[in-house]
Design an enzyme around this catalytic site. Structure first.
Site, short mmCIF file in Angstrom:
data_model
loop_
_atom_site.label_atom_id
_atom_site.label_comp_id
_atom_site.label_asym_id
_atom_site.label_seq_id
_atom_site.Cartn_x
_atom_site.Cartn_y
_atom_site.Cartn_z
N ASP A 16 0.88 -1.24 0.06
CA ASP A 16 -0.04 -0.03 0.01
C ASP A 16 0.67 1.38 0.00
OD1 ASP A 16 -1.67 2.23 0.69
OD2 ASP A 16 -2.53 1.11 2.41
N ILE A 17 0.88 2.21 -0.97
CA ILE A 17 1.57 3.30 -1.21
C ILE A 17 1.52 4.15 0.13
CG2 ILE A 17 0.06 4.86 -2.45
CD1 ILE A 17 2.43 5.20 -4.20
N GLY A 38 -9.71 3.09 -5.79
CA GLY A 38 -8.14 2.62 -6.02
C GLY A 38 -7.33 3.32 -5.21
N ASP A 40 -6.32 6.62 -5.25
CA ASP A 40 -6.86 7.67 -4.90
C ASP A 40 -7.54 7.77 -3.72
OD1 ASP A 40 -7.31 10.45 -5.43
OD2 ASP A 40 -8.77 10.06 -7.02
N GLY A 129 -5.65 0.15 -13.27
CA GLY A 129 -6.75 0.03 -12.53
C GLY A 129 -7.97 0.17 -13.35
N TYR A 131 -8.81 2.72 -15.04
CA TYR A 131 -8.44 3.20 -16.36
C TYR A 131 -8.19 2.10 -17.59
CZ TYR A 131 -9.24 7.95 -14.83
OH TYR A 131 -9.82 9.26 -14.42
N1 AR6 Z 1 -1.42 1.75 -3.11
C1 AR6 Z 1 -0.62 1.21 -4.36
N2 AR6 Z 1 -1.52 0.94 -5.41
C2 AR6 Z 1 -2.72 0.62 -5.15
C3 AR6 Z 1 -3.53 1.04 -4.27
C4 AR6 Z 1 -2.78 1.35 -2.91
N3 AR6 Z 1 -3.40 1.61 -1.89
N4 AR6 Z 1 -4.89 0.93 -4.49
C5 AR6 Z 1 -4.67 0.39 -5.74
N5 AR6 Z 1 -3.59 0.53 -6.31
P1 AR6 Z 1 -6.59 3.03 -9.88
P2 AR6 Z 1 -6.48 4.49 -12.46
C6 AR6 Z 1 -3.25 0.12 -7.54
O1 AR6 Z 1 -7.74 2.13 -10.11
O2 AR6 Z 1 -6.43 3.01 -13.19
C7 AR6 Z 1 -9.68 6.58 -9.40
O3 AR6 Z 1 -10.90 6.18 -8.92
C8 AR6 Z 1 -4.07 -0.60 -8.32
O4 AR6 Z 1 -3.97 -1.87 -8.17
O5 AR6 Z 1 -6.30 3.44 -8.63
O6 AR6 Z 1 -5.11 5.19 -12.84
C9 AR6 Z 1 -9.30 7.73 -9.88
O7 AR6 Z 1 -9.97 8.87 -9.00
C10 AR6 Z 1 -3.79 -0.32 -9.97
O8 AR6 Z 1 -2.50 -1.11 -10.22
O9 AR6 Z 1 -6.12 4.16 -10.73
C11 AR6 Z 1 -9.61 7.81 -11.12
O10 AR6 Z 1 -10.70 8.27 -11.36
C12 AR6 Z 1 -3.12 0.99 -9.70
O11 AR6 Z 1 -3.12 1.24 -8.31
C13 AR6 Z 1 -9.30 6.64 -11.61
O12 AR6 Z 1 -9.45 5.71 -10.38
C14 AR6 Z 1 -3.96 2.16 -10.31
O13 AR6 Z 1 -5.35 1.71 -10.15
C15 AR6 Z 1 -7.97 6.40 -12.08
O14 AR6 Z 1 -7.47 5.01 -12.54
#
Ligand code: AR6
Length: 184
Positions: A16-17, A38, A40, A129, A131
């Site tokens: 977890d970041i 996610g 965010d 994720g 996107y």
């Molecule tokens: N720590 C590190 N990585 C994580 C965590 C965490 N706690 N949680 C998820 N990931 P995503 P996107 C990873 O969907 O695709 C949001 O709703 C996850 O497994 O978070 O860029 C925003 O508000 C994946 O590999 O971001 C935007 O609307 C990566 O983070 C939208 O999602 C990115 O997944 C952005 O979509």
């Protein structure tokens, strides 16, 4: 797993970041900086309402953040120096400049981190994720963009000493480790 390019150590870890303790955490946000799910959602939950309040100010001032660009807020309750919110491309099949936009996310974030004098930065796997960007291509784009950035910037202009990719999913961690090995 880590490699060194010039004076910069590039590494991969899992988890977890929001538990990472260095200077700058990068957030995979949306154009309105509204918070979401996610990574965010995890960053906003862990950092508290101060981050959303600063995002609202950025919205007021500049209307949001375009895909490929980035904006800085403080880290609220988190112990980091700040959060860099970047907006990845939504995958539309690959013909809409998604790869270039993803590369620009990393460059914009590094530029902003350097302008703040950051010595360390952690990236999530932007766009992989909701996107829906293909994970292997995202990994190759991220690593080649960062390696080019470090090689072309030169040690005197780069305060960063460590760049960490935090992979939440095991398949991303595996991809990053395999791809990073090719830079040794
Ligand atoms: N720590 C590190 N990585 C994580 C965590 C965490 N706690 N949680 C998820 N990931 P995503 P996107 C990873 O969907 O695709 C949001 O709703 C996850 O497994 O978070 O860029 C925003 O508000 C994946 O590999 O971001 C935007 O609307 C990566 O983070 C939208 O999602 C990115 O997944 C952005 O979509």
């Amino acid at each position: 797993m880590q490699v060194r390019i010039n004076h910069v150590v590039i590494s991969v870890s899992t988890g977890d970041i929001t538990a990472w303790k260095g200077d700058i955490i990068v957030n995979a946000s949306n154009s309105g900086l509204y918070g979401g799910g996610g990574v965010d959602g995890a960053i906003h939950r862990a950092g508290g309402p101060q981050i959303a309040a600063e995002c609202a100010l950025i919205r007021q001032k500049q209307g949001g953040v375009m895909p490929g660009e980035a904006a800085f807020t403080t880290a609220g309750r988190l112990p980091n120096l700040g959060i860099i919110h970047t907006v990845g491309p939504i995958w539309k099949g690959g013909g809409a400049g998604e790869e270039t936009t993803l590369a620009r996310c990393y460059i914009s974030s590094l530029d902003l981190a350097c302008a703040r004098g950051a010595r360390s930065i952690a990236f999530p796997n932007i766009s992989t994720g909701v996107y829906n960007f293909p994970k292997k291509l995202a990994c190759e784009t991220a690593l080649s963009t960062i390696a080019d950035y470090v090689q072309s910037t030169g040690p005197d202009k780069l305060p960063l000493e460590t760049i960490t990719f935090i992979c939440f999913e095991p398949d991303n961690a595996r991809l990053y480790e395999e791809t990073l090995k090719t830079y040794i």
